[in-house]
Design an enzyme around this catalytic site. Structure first.
Site, PDB file in Angstrom:
ATOM      1  CD  GLU A  26      -6.413  47.554   1.566  1.00  0.00           C
ATOM      2  OE1 GLU A  26      -6.521  46.748   2.401  1.00  0.00           O
ATOM      3  OE2 GLU A  26      -7.368  47.307   0.721  1.00  0.00           O
ATOM      4  CG  HIS A  80      -8.587  47.291   6.127  1.00  0.00           C
ATOM      5  ND1 HIS A  80      -9.809  46.345   6.781  1.00  0.00           N
ATOM      6  CD2 HIS A  80      -9.063  47.025   4.919  1.00  0.00           C
ATOM      7  CE1 HIS A  80     -10.680  46.045   5.885  1.00  0.00           C
ATOM      8  NE2 HIS A  80     -10.253  46.542   4.396  1.00  0.00           N
ATOM      9  CG  HIS A  82     -11.340  49.374   1.167  1.00  0.00           C
ATOM     10  ND1 HIS A  82     -12.583  48.840   0.864  1.00  0.00           N
ATOM     11  CD2 HIS A  82     -10.656  48.495   1.817  1.00  0.00           C
ATOM     12  CE1 HIS A  82     -12.690  47.523   1.485  1.00  0.00           C
ATOM     13  NE2 HIS A  82     -11.272  47.400   2.192  1.00  0.00           N
ATOM     14  CG  ASP A  93     -11.565  43.486   3.268  1.00  0.00           C
ATOM     15  OD1 ASP A  93     -10.665  43.360   3.356  1.00  0.00           O
ATOM     16  OD2 ASP A  93     -12.391  44.651   3.056  1.00  0.00           O
TER      17      ASP A  93
END
Length: 136
Positions: A26, A80, A82, A93
């Protein structure tokens, strides 16, 4: 009614590019701008170095916030990626969404697709925002 997140042209593509470059892990960073529109990204090191979670480097985060302030911008979102799961907040999260005023932008690279979505997470409940693109 859902809220709206505005991205300057090219920002979604820049997040996708950073996410691809960071594979298999990530990636994470901050999105900043003015008038509620993200115009600039501040990539940060994922110190977890994991494909399933991210941890922001605190020194880099402080430097990014200082640069945002110095440039007359405002922090708007945390982003961010995935790498293999959908662009929606994971249980991690949600549990780690400490800033209830933040917008969380997630890009998914699952199955070769680049999907960017934005979320507010309050009281453990994610609410998706509408993303619009604008010229700056």
């Amino acid at each position: 009614m859902r809220g709206i997140l505005r991205l300057a042209e090219g920002i979604a593509e820049e997040i996708e590019s950073l996410a691809r470059a960071g594979l298999p892990n990530e990636v994470c960073g901050l999105g900043a701008g003015t008038g509620g529109t993200i115009t600039r990204l501040f990539p940060l090191t994922n110190t977890a170095a994991s494909p399933e979670r991210y941890t922001v480097d605190p020194v880099e985060q402080l430097q990014a916030y200082r640069a945002i302030d110095d440039d007359g911008l405002e922090p708007i979102a945390v982003y961010h990626s995935h790498p293999v799961t959908p662009a929606r907040p994971s249980a991690t999260d949600i549990a780690e969404a400490y800033d209830t005023g933040a917008v969380y932008v997630i890009v998914s690279l699952a199955e070769g697709e680049q999907v960017v979505r934005a979320w507010e997470i309050r009281d453990g409940r994610p609410q998706e925002l509408i993303i619009t693109t604008t010229e700056v």
